[in-house]
Design a protein around this motif. Structure first.
Motif, PDB file in Angstrom:
ATOM      1  N   VAL A 167       4.261   0.314  -7.521  1.00 29.16           N
ATOM      2  CA  VAL A 167       5.014  -0.854  -7.965  1.00 29.16           C
ATOM      3  C   VAL A 167       6.359  -0.790  -7.237  1.00 29.16           C
ATOM      4  CG1 VAL A 167       6.121  -1.973  -9.932  1.00 29.16           C
ATOM      5  CG2 VAL A 167       3.869  -0.909 -10.195  1.00 29.16           C
ATOM      6  N   CYS A 168       6.729  -1.875  -6.573  1.00 35.42           N
ATOM      7  CA  CYS A 168       7.939  -1.868  -5.750  1.00 35.42           C
ATOM      8  C   CYS A 168       9.176  -1.580  -6.613  1.00 35.42           C
ATOM      9  CB  CYS A 168       8.096  -3.204  -5.041  1.00 35.42           C
ATOM     10  SG  CYS A 168       9.561  -3.269  -3.998  1.00 35.42           S
ATOM     11  N   LEU A 169      10.050  -0.719  -6.099  1.00 39.18           N
ATOM     12  CA  LEU A 169      11.242  -0.337  -6.858  1.00 39.18           C
ATOM     13  C   LEU A 169      12.135  -1.533  -7.161  1.00 39.18           C
ATOM     14  CD1 LEU A 169      12.057   2.967  -4.996  1.00 39.18           C
ATOM     15  CD2 LEU A 169      11.297   2.737  -7.367  1.00 39.18           C
ATOM     16  N   PHE A 170      12.157  -2.500  -6.269  1.00 41.99           N
ATOM     17  CA  PHE A 170      12.973  -3.691  -6.522  1.00 41.99           C
ATOM     18  C   PHE A 170      12.500  -4.426  -7.774  1.00 41.99           C
ATOM     19  CE2 PHE A 170      14.164  -3.001  -2.107  1.00 41.99           C
ATOM     20  CZ  PHE A 170      15.521  -3.310  -2.114  1.00 41.99           C
ATOM     21  N   LYS A 171      11.201  -4.266  -8.100  1.00 41.03           N
ATOM     22  CA  LYS A 171      10.663  -4.903  -9.302  1.00 41.03           C
ATOM     23  C   LYS A 171      11.094  -4.138 -10.559  1.00 41.03           C
ATOM     24  CE  LYS A 171       7.475  -8.067  -7.726  1.00 41.03           C
ATOM     25  NZ  LYS A 171       7.847  -8.385  -6.472  1.00 41.03           N
ATOM     26  N   CYS A 210       6.911 -10.092  -1.367  1.00 41.90           N
ATOM     27  CA  CYS A 210       7.967 -10.343  -0.381  1.00 41.90           C
ATOM     28  C   CYS A 210       9.348 -10.242  -1.023  1.00 41.90           C
ATOM     29  CB  CYS A 210       7.778 -11.719   0.243  1.00 41.90           C
ATOM     30  SG  CYS A 210       9.003 -12.038   1.530  1.00 41.90           S
ATOM     31  N   LEU A 211      10.220  -9.453  -0.410  1.00 40.12           N
ATOM     32  CA  LEU A 211      11.569  -9.268  -0.946  1.00 40.12           C
ATOM     33  C   LEU A 211      12.504 -10.393  -0.553  1.00 40.12           C
ATOM     34  CD1 LEU A 211      11.973  -5.437  -0.293  1.00 40.12           C
ATOM     35  CD2 LEU A 211      11.575  -6.561  -2.489  1.00 40.12           C
ATOM     36  N   VAL A 212      12.097 -11.248   0.380  1.00 41.25           N
ATOM     37  CA  VAL A 212      12.998 -12.319   0.816  1.00 41.25           C
ATOM     38  C   VAL A 212      12.406 -13.697   0.507  1.00 41.25           C
ATOM     39  CG1 VAL A 212      14.105 -10.902   2.572  1.00 41.25           C
ATOM     40  CG2 VAL A 212      12.093 -12.240   3.183  1.00 41.25           C
ATOM     41  N   CYS A 219       9.208   9.095  -1.529  1.00 37.72           N
ATOM     42  CA  CYS A 219      10.232   8.844  -2.553  1.00 37.72           C
ATOM     43  C   CYS A 219       9.843   7.712  -3.496  1.00 37.72           C
ATOM     44  CB  CYS A 219      11.592   8.627  -1.898  1.00 37.72           C
ATOM     45  SG  CYS A 219      12.107  10.088  -0.963  1.00 37.72           S
ATOM     46  N   PRO A 220       9.504   6.513  -2.959  1.00 34.46           N
ATOM     47  CA  PRO A 220       9.086   5.451  -3.887  1.00 34.46           C
ATOM     48  C   PRO A 220       7.873   5.861  -4.729  1.00 34.46           C
ATOM     49  CG  PRO A 220       9.390   4.560  -1.674  1.00 34.46           C
ATOM     50  CD  PRO A 220       9.583   6.040  -1.563  1.00 34.46           C
ATOM     51  N   THR A 221       7.001   6.676  -4.167  1.00 36.13           N
ATOM     52  CA  THR A 221       5.827   7.096  -4.922  1.00 36.13           C
ATOM     53  C   THR A 221       6.240   7.858  -6.180  1.00 36.13           C
ATOM     54  OG1 THR A 221       4.557   7.205  -2.881  1.00 36.13           O
ATOM     55  CG2 THR A 221       3.633   8.362  -4.771  1.00 36.13           C
ATOM     56  N   VAL A 274      16.904  -0.127  -6.001  1.00 37.64           N
ATOM     57  CA  VAL A 274      16.961  -0.574  -4.611  1.00 37.64           C
ATOM     58  C   VAL A 274      16.245   0.457  -3.743  1.00 37.64           C
ATOM     59  CG1 VAL A 274      19.100  -1.848  -4.893  1.00 37.64           C
ATOM     60  CG2 VAL A 274      19.159   0.559  -4.179  1.00 37.64           C
ATOM     61  N   CYS A 275      16.015   0.094  -2.485  1.00 36.15           N
ATOM     62  CA  CYS A 275      15.191   0.931  -1.627  1.00 36.15           C
ATOM     63  C   CYS A 275      15.413   0.523  -0.176  1.00 36.15           C
ATOM     64  CB  CYS A 275      13.727   0.713  -2.026  1.00 36.15           C
ATOM     65  SG  CYS A 275      12.551   1.698  -1.094  1.00 36.15           S
ATOM     66  N   LEU A 276      15.484   1.495   0.725  1.00 33.15           N
ATOM     67  CA  LEU A 276      15.628   1.177   2.150  1.00 33.15           C
ATOM     68  C   LEU A 276      14.284   1.154   2.881  1.00 33.15           C
ATOM     69  CD1 LEU A 276      18.864   2.957   3.486  1.00 33.15           C
ATOM     70  CD2 LEU A 276      18.530   0.578   2.830  1.00 33.15           C
ATOM     71  N   GLY A 277      13.209   1.186   2.093  1.00 34.66           N
ATOM     72  CA  GLY A 277      11.865   1.187   2.678  1.00 34.66           C
ATOM     73  C   GLY A 277      11.595   0.125   3.736  1.00 34.66           C
ATOM     74  N   PRO A 278      12.112  -1.099   3.583  1.00 32.10           N
ATOM     75  CA  PRO A 278      11.764  -2.135   4.562  1.00 32.10           C
ATOM     76  C   PRO A 278      12.304  -1.892   5.972  1.00 32.10           C
ATOM     77  CG  PRO A 278      12.509  -3.124   2.509  1.00 32.10           C
ATOM     78  CD  PRO A 278      12.782  -1.656   2.396  1.00 32.10           C
ATOM     79  N   ILE A 279      13.313  -1.034   6.116  1.00 33.56           N
ATOM     80  CA  ILE A 279      13.842  -0.820   7.471  1.00 33.56           C
ATOM     81  C   ILE A 279      13.684   0.616   7.940  1.00 33.56           C
ATOM     82  CG2 ILE A 279      15.515  -2.711   7.455  1.00 33.56           C
ATOM     83  CD1 ILE A 279      17.637  -0.528   6.774  1.00 33.56           C
ATOM     84  N   PRO A 330       7.755   0.228   9.010  1.00 36.69           N
ATOM     85  CA  PRO A 330       8.571   0.697   7.890  1.00 36.69           C
ATOM     86  C   PRO A 330       7.785   1.354   6.758  1.00 36.69           C
ATOM     87  CG  PRO A 330       8.377  -1.679   7.809  1.00 36.69           C
ATOM     88  CD  PRO A 330       7.650  -1.247   9.042  1.00 36.69           C
ATOM     89  N   VAL A 331       8.525   2.074   5.937  1.00 38.58           N
ATOM     90  CA  VAL A 331       7.974   2.804   4.788  1.00 38.58           C
ATOM     91  C   VAL A 331       7.190   1.872   3.853  1.00 38.58           C
ATOM     92  CG1 VAL A 331       8.648   4.108   2.715  1.00 38.58           C
ATOM     93  CG2 VAL A 331       9.730   4.614   4.910  1.00 38.58           C
ATOM     94  N   CYS A 332       7.598   0.602   3.761  1.00 36.84           N
ATOM     95  CA  CYS A 332       6.891  -0.340   2.879  1.00 36.84           C
ATOM     96  C   CYS A 332       5.396  -0.373   3.172  1.00 36.84           C
ATOM     97  CB  CYS A 332       7.427  -1.764   3.059  1.00 36.84           C
ATOM     98  SG  CYS A 332       9.051  -2.015   2.346  1.00 36.84           S
ATOM     99  N   VAL A 333       5.023  -0.182   4.441  1.00 37.27           N
ATOM    100  CA  VAL A 333       3.602  -0.228   4.780  1.00 37.27           C
ATOM    101  C   VAL A 333       2.862   0.857   4.004  1.00 37.27           C
ATOM    102  CG1 VAL A 333       1.930   0.154   6.639  1.00 37.27           C
ATOM    103  CG2 VAL A 333       3.973  -1.239   7.067  1.00 37.27           C
ATOM    104  N   GLU A 334       3.376   2.066   4.069  1.00 36.67           N
ATOM    105  CA  GLU A 334       2.711   3.177   3.372  1.00 36.67           C
ATOM    106  C   GLU A 334       2.800   2.995   1.859  1.00 36.67           C
ATOM    107  OE1 GLU A 334       3.500   6.597   6.759  1.00 36.67           O
ATOM    108  OE2 GLU A 334       4.939   6.394   5.137  1.00 36.67           O
ATOM    109  N   CYS A 335       3.920   2.473   1.425  1.00 37.04           N
ATOM    110  CA  CYS A 335       4.155   2.285  -0.005  1.00 37.04           C
ATOM    111  C   CYS A 335       3.159   1.296  -0.591  1.00 37.04           C
ATOM    112  CB  CYS A 335       5.585   1.800  -0.195  1.00 37.04           C
ATOM    113  SG  CYS A 335       6.128   1.812  -1.902  1.00 37.04           S
ATOM    114  N   LYS A 336       2.929   0.199   0.136  1.00 36.26           N
ATOM    115  CA  LYS A 336       1.997  -0.819  -0.357  1.00 36.26           C
ATOM    116  C   LYS A 336       0.579  -0.276  -0.365  1.00 36.26           C
ATOM    117  CE  LYS A 336       4.047  -4.508  -1.692  1.00 36.26           C
ATOM    118  NZ  LYS A 336       5.028  -3.716  -2.443  1.00 36.26           N
ATOM    119  N   LEU A 337       0.209   0.461   0.672  1.00 32.80           N
ATOM    120  CA  LEU A 337      -1.158   0.968   0.721  1.00 32.80           C
ATOM    121  C   LEU A 337      -1.413   1.969  -0.413  1.00 32.80           C
ATOM    122  CD1 LEU A 337      -2.012   1.288   4.512  1.00 32.80           C
ATOM    123  CD2 LEU A 337      -2.069  -0.684   3.003  1.00 32.80           C
TER     124      LEU A 337
END
Ligand code: SF4
Ligand code: SF4
Ligand code: SF4
Ligand code: SF4
Ligand code: SF4
Ligand code: FES
Lengths: 257, 289, 347
Positions: A176-180, C324-326, A198-200, A184-189, A165-172
């Motif tokens: 800062v996570c959009l949820f924070k 972690c989101l969950v 986009c999150p960048t 919201v974000c569909l990155g995890p799936i 998922p996109v979260c991998v690239e986003c974390k690297l």
């Protein structure tokens, strides 16, 4: 093969914004050496040379008319490899959104009182009509990924499209996570490969690249609900690019939206 | 002097083994097609280098631009010096690219890696081999070494099963083994074909055809993960002890040197402690079978 | 080791002098978060940062690096890559320091990893003592990583107007030639001791049991129903492992130029939480379920890595919990396993 021995690749467009072809042109700016290894045949040219064969046909856009199907089948006959280019061709994409409304309404909305002059049906991805050998996802496609895919095709390898998922690239990238930030974000799936663009830039991932093979849908929906989204809002963010897939599933009775 | 903004290379640090990830360019000497999906490659290391492997070990094969993949060595050390053989099944990008290569082409080799079969512990014992399908290539290395040192071993029994007659690999060698008086070879296929006169049924159906002396028998099996549970039951039912049963566990060996984590079976790095294990060692590992 | 002090007002000058000699990196603020970045100016440094998204591990094991370069023409020659210049990493917290000690053990024993070892030799670490918890997710005190006796070249503590500096290595001592320092006076030492003894009560113990019991607790928990529960929630997004200072699993791939001749073999971070991690060429996945992948992750953190390398695979930095989101967290998981064991033990 062209006379110069370079394999020919051709581009064909169906219903779409042609943003992916713009990205291809863009990639030629950054990778001019692409032209040293392949001959690019523009689509109009390609269609006029009857009986000409291509190593790769890149198809952009979704199939939205009966008459598209015939054209697609012709392309399939002429090309050894058919690749769906971009979200519209890969998923049906944004065009499929109209399937959520009664077709007559859509036609009236789009074509006004000329609605009856145009043939149209539910937009669908290319592989709903012909067999495709691979997909380059994204709305629009990613320039570097396109080049990487051309190399893979020339080497006879599978397309190097990630299945994480996109979260991998986003974390690297240490975003800062959009949820924070209360978004919201569909990155995890969503399937990575866009380098979490986009999150960048602070925008939610809307899943334009389609989902990974085994997304945890239930858990994702709960995360979105916890972030304050209503059921309708969740459905609409979920189906932005994958209306066609969701509807197919519903037809098979596998899922309720 | 510690202050230093300049860039360095690995060569600047003599003490570090900078070859760890660098494959040795190795020439393909011969390619033989075994069936639709499997080819046998004979490779030769440069400069008379010897692979020095044990049966059961694997190498990492590189094809530049495609990547690297683990492949078990199918030739016996008793028959190969600088030359060795790999049996390659076409399943992914690397093996497909490998299949496109011809004699004279170069591939990269790292290894050998892992723990092979402890053949010195097998001496004086009866050996029961039970390869299933693609398990024969890795086991062939051991079988041929045992046959080359035939006098040091007791009975040699080979039970080999494949899905259909076409998938039986190394048919010439099977015939040779079958013709030998000092080898008991039984073949079976899950599904027969018109010309197949032999045994039909899964590999476990061969076990009732043989009787063994369990206290003096070493049992060795290599095959697909689904097969192991059933074959192990047969071994145990014959009274062979857990410490005398050996098997090889395939995993995604990325690095071969105990770092990348891909090959882990619970806490065990199978690229280091395996791929060959006595059953007694992995019995307690949840993720092994 | 002798203790030196540097006045805070003299610190920017120290950093600027380092900048003229080394590549210097340290924590900076970005978009409301913090990250270790190569800095160009001492003003960018935020030594009072709570924690960073990625750990300083990335300077030793980059998210993506070249293992060698190849040229397919001819015999397929390979060439070692060039690595970064000497780098000073400023402001490393002690949890991350402990993680680096583990990485040193992993990559510098057994088959010695050339790239890691070289980068490590090229890296100088200046760590800094944490005086308040970075946030509610950290549990360094429970893990014994809230202080460090070694692993640094220099170690700083913020004592108000000045930093005290512990010299950890000779190279560290050499670094001080760029700083205006003074030997710590008795008064300075008193202040330092006060600061240190005041800090400990600020940190809670967050595990309900002693850390030495973690390996055996996990050993008993292979079949716990908790893994299934985690598997149902887990998104398999790999955020937890990507931000972890002790995760070191990697993938190896080739990249090739358009001429299809020249290219690089690269190594990049990988995660056991992803589908492809334990999948072999024919498509069989040896850790198919998210539950088993979560179990593997926590087993590694609290047991497997300890068994293989003598250090725990978790330093309590809390990054995974933050990411972690969950809400799957080591503290939550370990305490729940402990609770299950206690309940189980009574029945
Ligand atoms: S911003 Fe989106 S892609 Fe990035 S970590 Fe958060 S959920 Fe994942
Ligand atoms: S972040 Fe999401 S929406 Fe944006 S390009 Fe990537 S996949 Fe598409
Ligand atoms: S497991 Fe979590 S808390 Fe432990 S070291 Fe890794 S990121 Fe930090
Ligand atoms: S976990 Fe502890 S040592 Fe690490 S940054 Fe937070 S407070 Fe400091
Ligand atoms: S961060 Fe959470 S959801 Fe993502 S893989 Fe880790 S445990 Fe699962
Ligand atoms: S293959 Fe990398 S650790 Fe075993």
């Amino acid at each position: 093969m062209s006379q110069n021995g370079k394999p020919k690749i051709a581009f064909f467009d169906f219903t779409c914004c042609e943003g992916c072809q713009l990205t291809v042109i863009d990639s030629l700016q950054t990778h001019p050496e692409l032209l040293d290894v392949v001959d690019i045949v523009q689509f109009r040219e390609a269609m006029s040379e009857k009986g000409e064969d291509y190593l790769v046909a890149f198809i952009e856009g979704s199939c939205t008319r009966e008459s598209d199907e015939e054209r697609l089948r012709k392309i399939r006959e002429q090309a050894s490899i058919v690749i769906a280019l971009g979200a519209c061709a890969h998923l049906g994409g944004i065009n499929s959104l109209k399937a959520l409304h009664p077709l007559e309404d859509v036609r009236k909305y789009v074509y006004g009182d000329k609605a009856d002059w145009y043939e149209t049906y539910d937009a669908r991805p290319i592989d709903a009509v012909i067999k495709v050998d691979g997909e380059i996802p994204g709305c629009p496609i990613d320039r570097d990924e396109f080049i990487a895919c051309v190399k893979a095709l020339l080497m006879g390898k599978k397309l190097p499209i990630p299945d994480y998922p996109v979260c991998v690239e986003c974390k690297l990238k240490e975003n800062v996570c959009l949820f924070k930030k209360g978004k919201v974000c569909l990155g995890p799936i969503t399937r990575a490969g866009c380098n979490a663009i986009c999150p960048t830039y602070g925008a939610s991932c809307e899943g334009c690249r389609g989902y990974i093979t085994n997304p945890n849908d239930d858990s994702m929906r709960e995360v979105l609900a916890e972030a304050g989204l209503s059921v309708d809002e969740i459905t609409s963010i979920y189906t932005m690019f994958t209306t066609y897939q969701v509807q197919q599933k519903m037809k098979q009775g596998k899922e309720t939206v | 002097m510690i202050a230093n903004k300049s860039y360095v290379t690995l060569a600047d640090y003599g003490s570090v083994d900078n070859q760890l990830f660098m494959p040795v360019p190795t020439r393909i000497k011969k390619v033989v097609s075994l069936n639709d999906l499997n080819k046998l490659f004979t490779l030769e290391l440069p400069g008379g280098m010897s692979l020095d492997h044990r049966p059961g070990q694997f190498v990492e094969v590189s094809i530049f631009g495609v990547g690297e993949a683990p492949i078990s060595i199918t030739s016996s050390p008793s028959r190969s010096n600088s030359q060795f053989e790999l049996c390659v099944r076409k399943v992914g990008d690397l093996t497909s690219a490998f299949h496109n290569m011809r004699a004279g082409d170069i591939v990269g080799i790292r290894g050998p890696f892992g723990r092979g079969f402890p053949i010195e512990k097998f001496r004086g014992k009866d050996i029961l081999f039970a390869p299933g399908g693609l398990g024969l290539p890795p086991l062939r290395s051991l079988i041929n070494q045992v046959l080359d040192e035939r006098a040091h071993f007791g009975r040699v029994i080979i039970l080999y099963g494949a899905r259909n007659p076409d998938e039986l690999l190394f048919k010439d060698e099977l015939k040779e083994w079958g013709d030998r008086k000092d080898v008991e070879l039984l073949l079976t296929v899950d599904k027969g074909e018109e010309n197949w006169k032999g045994h039909v049924g899964v590999i476990t159906t061969l076990f009732k055809e043989i009787s063994i002396y369990p206290r003096n028998t070493i049992a060795v099996t290599v095959g697909p993960p689904v097969m192991y549970r059933f074959v192990l039951m047969e071994f145990l039912a014959k009274g062979i002890t857990e410490g005398n049963i050996y098997l090889s566990l395939e995993r995604r060996m990325k690095c071969g040197i105990g770092k990348c984590g891909h090959c882990q079976i619970n806490n065990v790095y199978s690229c280091q402690s395996g791929p060959v294990f006595p059953y007694s060692e992995i019995k307690g590992l949840e993720e092994a079978l | 080791m002798s203790v030196t002090i540097i006045q805070k007002q003299d610190f920017p000058d120290f950093v600027n002098r380092l900048l003229s000699q080394f590549r210097v990196s340290g924590p900076v603020e970005e978009d409301g978060g913090y990250a270790f970045r190569v800095i160009e100016n001492s003003d960018d440094l935020r030594l009072d940062y709570p924690t960073t998204i990625l750990p300083p591990k990335k300077f030793l094991l980059p998210t993506k690096e070249t293992l060698f370069e190849f040229d397919k023409s001819g015999n397929g020659t390979v060439q070692a890559p060039v690595v970064e210049p000497r780098t000073v990493v400023l402001g490393v917290h002690t949890c991350d320091l402990h993680a680096i000690k583990l990485l040193d053990r992993v990559f510098s024993t057994g088959h010695i990893d050339p790239n890691y070892t070289l980068r490590r030799k090229q890296t100088l670490i200046v760590s800094i003592e944490c005086l308040t918890p970075c946030d509610e997710n950290s549990f360094c005190k429970s893990m014994g990583t809230l202080s460090a006796d070694d692993g640094y070249d220099l170690h700083m503590t913020d004592v108000g107007n000045f930093y005290t500096i512990d010299i950890g290595t000779e190279v560290g001592e050499e670094l001080l030639q760029y700083a205006k320092t003074a030997p710590a006076t008795e008064e300075n030492m008193k202040k330092l001791n006060a600061v240190i003894s005041e800090k400990w009560p600020r940190f809670p113990y967050r595990l309900d049991f002693d850390i030495s019991d973690l390996p055996s607790l996990l050993n008993m928990s292979m079949k716990s129903p908790l893994w299934e529960e985690l598997g149902e929630r887990c998104l398999a997004c790999a955020a937890c492992t990507n931000v972890c200072p002790t995760c070191f699993c990697f993938d190896v791939r080739d990249e090739i130029d358009l001429d299809l001749q020249h290219g690089q073999r690269i190594r990049k971070w990988d995660s056991c939480q992803l589908d492809e991690f334990a999948t072999i060429a024919d498509g069989h996945n040896f850790r198919q379920s998210r539950a088993l992948r979560q179990r593997h992750r926590f087993m590694r953190k609290g047991k497997y890595i300890l068994e293989a390398h003598d250090y725990l695979g978790c330093v309590g930095c809390g990054r995974c919990a933050r990411a972690c989101l969950v809400d799957i967290t080591p503290v939550g998981v370990f305490n729940e396993l402990y609770r299950q064991k206690e309940v189980g033990g009574q029945s």
